[in-house]
Every structure is written in structure tokens, then in C-alpha cells.
Design a protein around this motif. Structure first.
Motif, PDB file in Angstrom:
ATOM      1  N   VAL A 175      80.153  56.978 -32.416  1.00  0.00           N
ATOM      2  CA  VAL A 175      79.334  55.782 -32.188  1.00  0.00           C
ATOM      3  C   VAL A 175      78.710  55.307 -33.493  1.00  0.00           C
ATOM      4  O   VAL A 175      78.752  54.110 -33.821  1.00  0.00           O
ATOM      5  CB  VAL A 175      78.240  56.069 -31.138  1.00  0.00           C
ATOM      6  CG1 VAL A 175      77.275  54.894 -31.034  1.00  0.00           C
ATOM      7  CG2 VAL A 175      78.873  56.363 -29.782  1.00  0.00           C
ATOM      8  N   ASN A 178      81.439  53.861 -36.111  1.00  0.00           N
ATOM      9  CA  ASN A 178      82.089  52.609 -35.718  1.00  0.00           C
ATOM     10  C   ASN A 178      81.112  51.451 -35.596  1.00  0.00           C
ATOM     11  O   ASN A 178      81.485  50.300 -35.837  1.00  0.00           O
ATOM     12  CB  ASN A 178      82.874  52.819 -34.425  1.00  0.00           C
ATOM     13  CG  ASN A 178      84.141  53.620 -34.655  1.00  0.00           C
ATOM     14  OD1 ASN A 178      85.130  53.107 -35.164  1.00  0.00           O
ATOM     15  ND2 ASN A 178      84.110  54.901 -34.313  1.00  0.00           N
ATOM     16  N   SER A 179      79.856  51.735 -35.250  1.00  0.00           N
ATOM     17  CA  SER A 179      78.866  50.654 -35.256  1.00  0.00           C
ATOM     18  C   SER A 179      78.573  50.218 -36.684  1.00  0.00           C
ATOM     19  O   SER A 179      78.341  49.029 -36.945  1.00  0.00           O
ATOM     20  CB  SER A 179      77.584  51.077 -34.531  1.00  0.00           C
ATOM     21  OG  SER A 179      76.968  52.181 -35.157  1.00  0.00           O
ATOM     22  N   LEU A 209      85.115  52.229 -29.559  1.00  0.00           N
ATOM     23  CA  LEU A 209      83.900  52.249 -28.743  1.00  0.00           C
ATOM     24  C   LEU A 209      84.200  51.833 -27.305  1.00  0.00           C
ATOM     25  O   LEU A 209      83.669  52.413 -26.348  1.00  0.00           O
ATOM     26  CB  LEU A 209      82.843  51.324 -29.350  1.00  0.00           C
ATOM     27  CG  LEU A 209      82.269  51.761 -30.701  1.00  0.00           C
ATOM     28  CD1 LEU A 209      81.293  50.719 -31.232  1.00  0.00           C
ATOM     29  CD2 LEU A 209      81.572  53.114 -30.598  1.00  0.00           C
ATOM     30  N   ILE A 252      79.518  47.883 -26.636  1.00  0.00           N
ATOM     31  CA  ILE A 252      79.576  47.541 -28.058  1.00  0.00           C
ATOM     32  C   ILE A 252      78.295  46.822 -28.467  1.00  0.00           C
ATOM     33  O   ILE A 252      77.688  47.127 -29.493  1.00  0.00           O
ATOM     34  CB  ILE A 252      80.816  46.683 -28.364  1.00  0.00           C
ATOM     35  CG1 ILE A 252      82.101  47.504 -28.152  1.00  0.00           C
ATOM     36  CG2 ILE A 252      80.776  46.157 -29.801  1.00  0.00           C
ATOM     37  CD1 ILE A 252      83.379  46.691 -28.271  1.00  0.00           C
TER      38      ILE A 252
END
Length: 417
Positions: A175, A178-179, A209, A252
Motif C-alpha cells: 500500500v 504504490n500510493s 491496489l 485507491i
């Protein structure tokens, strides 16, 4: 370009070089733009993967941003709120979820999501904020120094968001990484300069995600728990519930908005209390009374989300200025929160500022931040516990800033106790 010789004609908000300049120069640039009789117009970024549009107007005054926000029928979000160029509709929703929707669909999704955010669930996770903050304090007390973003600012909202969704600790790094990519802006640490590679990496991050939460959602439909994913997949309003696509897009939005923005507010907060020791002492002198004001001032001053886009739905007027159907407007919250006509001495960090009608969580209207209450709680608890247990904590070097026009981000911030 220097702070002493700024001219509006020298300012280009689309140029990455502008966003690499010192904050003092950017503040002066927006001050100059606020003095113009009409919102300035800028070219759109050139991207080989999407057609270059006609350009956009920069709304930099507090009054204009507030008025555009409260009139979604005239200035819509459905054509794109987080991108200047027009993305294909599927990508637009993929990365924006409710942010890139208008009523009635926006209202439907928000009703379902709001129903899942029950008072009982919110109270449970508000209580958990305290426990997570205590654990963080214990660990940094033993450590003594390090990177404040990694050790403190990023950890609290990341764990709360993941726990809310029922994501195990093994998924935290997925998380987080990728964020970071999704909000990487123009920063080469997260995204390549090549347009095609940029788009591919962005899509891969979003898909990772989305796959994570859709798999969890399928499991929760059969084995419901007391987490937010279970509440979302079982919520039913007027016979409607979230589809897998809507669940993935909302996730997301939640991890990016709920994680990145609160993380940056906390990181900015430490830097602000370090360079303004008088405000730290003021807070310590009457903590409970001044903490709410301190949280609001951190959000105003930092403005973690710099802008959102709206599109004129018809020929219309905004505070005496004419706009045509299809015109793009960027609502620069970062500038509106420094508007001299609203905030006395706006470049001063003042935790006693009252009133403080900042727009750090967005302007009034249907797109005001759904997680504002939880974000305030996280920021407040983190600083209450930091200053209670390690009151001497301070940053020791300038922050390593994210190169982005969209997020006022801090990648790393050295600290010591």
C-alpha cells in the motif's frame, strides 16, 4: 526568477521548474497571481499518451475557490478533478473514484461509503489512533533520531487505513509503495520521465491496489468481519451496493488521500514547530485548549493537496468573471489559504489564528473531504503524544521535498529527540 523581480508573465504553473523552486519564490508567484484582475490562463502539460487540451485558468483567490466548490452544477468534477489533461473515462474513475464524479452517481457512492463509516466504526478507529501513536512514541524514544516521515508521519495513517480496510501487516508495504507512485508527480524517485513508462508504472500501481482490495472484498462477502471492506461490500442503499470496480476505485482514493495527505500534514507540522519554537511553547503552555487550533493551522499552512480541477458545465459567471462551457479551472487551495484578504499575515504560522476558514480539506460542497474528521484526530493525537513524551523532538535539516504540483509532499525529514 527571484522574489524581488517577479512578474506574472514570468510565472508558468505548468512548468516543472516552477515547482522545483524554493517555497518562498512560489509564495511570491501566487501572491502576484492573486493581484491580477482576472484568473491567469496557462497551457496544459504536453503528454504523448494524451492529447494536449486548450489550457486552464488558475483560481488562486479564496473567494473564487469557495464559490466554485459550492456550485457543482456549474463547475463539475466528472470530467476530471485530479488531472489537468483529460484522461479516458475509465482511467479518470480508476484513479479518482468519487473525486471524479458528479451527482447523482457521486451522491450514491458517497451515501454507501458514508453508511459504512458508522459512528461505531469511526469511534473504534479513533480509539486505535491513540494506541498506534503510543507504539510509535515508544519506538522512537528508544531510537533517538532518524527520518521522521518513515518513523512517525507515514506510519500512523498507513496503519489506521490498512486496519480499517482489514489489510494485514504483510500488505502495508504494498500500500505504501504504490500510493507513493500514484502521487509521485514529476519526482524521478517514483516515476520515470518517459511518458509511456510513466503511464505504465502508474497503471501498474493502481492495478496492484485494486487487485488487493478486490480479492479482500470477495473473501469478505463470504466471510464478513468488522472491518470497512466488509461494511462496504455488504452495504445496500435503495437496492444498490458497490461493484468490484467501485470498491477498487474507492480503495485507491482512500489509501492515497487518507495516507499521503495526513502523512504530509504531520511531517510539515514537525518542521513548522521546529522553525517556530514560540508556537511550540504556546502549545505546550495550554495543550488541550490550543491543540484544535494548532491542527487547523498546520493544515492551512501546509495545504497538503495543492489543487483540484473543475470544468465549467455551461457559460457562467464566477465573482464577476465570465467562463465558457468546457473551460478548465484549477482550484489552488495552497494559494487560497494564503489569501491576504482573508488571512491576516498569511505567511505567519499562528496556532491561535481565529477565525481560520482554511480550505485545506477542500471547499464547501459535495466534495469536501470525507475523512477530514479522522485526519484531524490523527494529527492532533500524534502531536499531543509527541510533545507529551518527547517535547524536545525537532527536525535537524531541511526537508527532502516531493517534486509535484499536486501534493505538497515531504519525502524525508531528519529528526532527533
Amino acid at each position: 526568477m527571484t522574489t524581488s523581480s517577479l512578474e506574472p508573465s514570468e510565472i508558468d504553473l505548468t512548468d516543472w521548474d516552477f515547482w522545483a523552486r524554493p517555497l518562498s519564490e512560489r509564495r511570491e508567484a501566487f501572491r502576484a497571481l492573486r493581484q491580477l484582475p482576472r484568473p491567469a490562463f496557462f497551457r496544459e502539460p504536453e503528454q504523448s499518451i494524451m492529447p494536449t487540451g486548450p489550457g486552464y485558468y488558475a483560481l488562486v483567490r479564496h473567494a473564487d475557490i469557495v464559490e466554485a466548490s459550492r456550485r457543482p452544477q456549474d463547475f463539475c468534477s466528472g470530467k476530471g478533478a485530479i488531472n489537468i489533461t483529460d484522461m479516458p473515462p475509465d482511467l479518470n474513475e480508476y484513479f479518482g473514484s468519487m473525486i471524479n464524479m458528479d451527482d447523482p452517481r457521486h451522491a450514491k457512492i458517497r451515501r454507501i461509503v458514508s453508511r459504512a463509516f458508522s459512528p461505531r466504526m469511526i469511534q473504534r478507529f479513533e480509539d486505535q489512533v491513540q494506541a498506534v501513536a503510543d507504539q510509535i512514541i515508544e519506538e522512537i524514544t528508544a531510537k533517538g533520531s532518524g527520518d521522521f516521515v518513515a518513523d512517525v508521519a507515514a506510519r500512523l495513517p498507513l496503519k489506521i487505513i490498512c486496519d480499517m480496510m482489514g489489510i494485514p501487516e504483510s500488505g502495508y508495504k504494498t500500500v505504501f509503495d504504490n500510493s507513493n507512485i500514484i502521487l509521485g508527480g514529476g519526482d524521478a524517485e517514483f516515476l520515470p520521465e518517459n511518458d509511456e513508462e510513466y503511464a505504465l508504472k502508474l497503471l501498474q500501481a493502481g492495478q496492484t491496489l485494486k487487485d488487493l482490495v478486490e480479492e479482500l472484498g470477495r473473501h469478505r462477502r463470504e466471510n464478513p468481519s468488522d472491518d470497512l471492506v466488509s461494511a462496504l461490500v455488504t452495504a445496500n442503499i435503495d437496492g444498490e451496493s458497490l461493484t468490484d470496480q467501485e470498491l477498487g476505485s474507492f480503495f485507491i482514493l482512500l489509501v492515497v488521500a487518507g495516507n499521503e495527505t495526513t502523512r504530509n500534514a504531520i511531517a510539515h507540522g514537525l518542521k513548522l514547530f521546529t522553525v517556530h519554537p514560540d508556537q511550540r511553547e504556546l502549545l505546550l503552555a495550554d495543550f488541550e485548549a490550543r491543540l484544535p487550533g494548532a491542527v487547523e493551522e498546520i493544515v492551512r499552512y501546509a495545504s497538503p493537496v495543492i489543487w483540484m480541477r473543475r470544468t465549467a458545465t455551461r457559460d457562467t459567471e464566477l465573482n464577476g468573471q465570465e467562463f465558457k462551457a468546457g473551460d478548465k479551472l484549477l482550484l489552488y487551495y495552497w494559494s487560497g489559504n494564503r489569501d491576504e484578504s482573508v488571512f491576516t499575515d498569511p505567511d505567519k504560522f499562528d496556532i491561535t489564528r481565529d477565525p481560520n476558514p482554511h480550505i485545506g480539506f477542500g471547499g464547501p460542497g459535495p466534495h469536501f473531504c470525507l475523512g477530514a474528521h479522522l485526519a484531524r484526530r490523527e494529527i492532533g493525537v500524534m502531536f499531543r503524544e509527541l510533545f507529551r513524551h518527547v517535547p524536545g523532538i525537532r527536525s535537524t535539516a531541511p526537508p527532502d521535498r516531493l517534486l509535484s504540483s499536486f501534493i505538497n509532499g515531504i519525502k524525508r525529514l531528519p529528526y532527533e529527540l
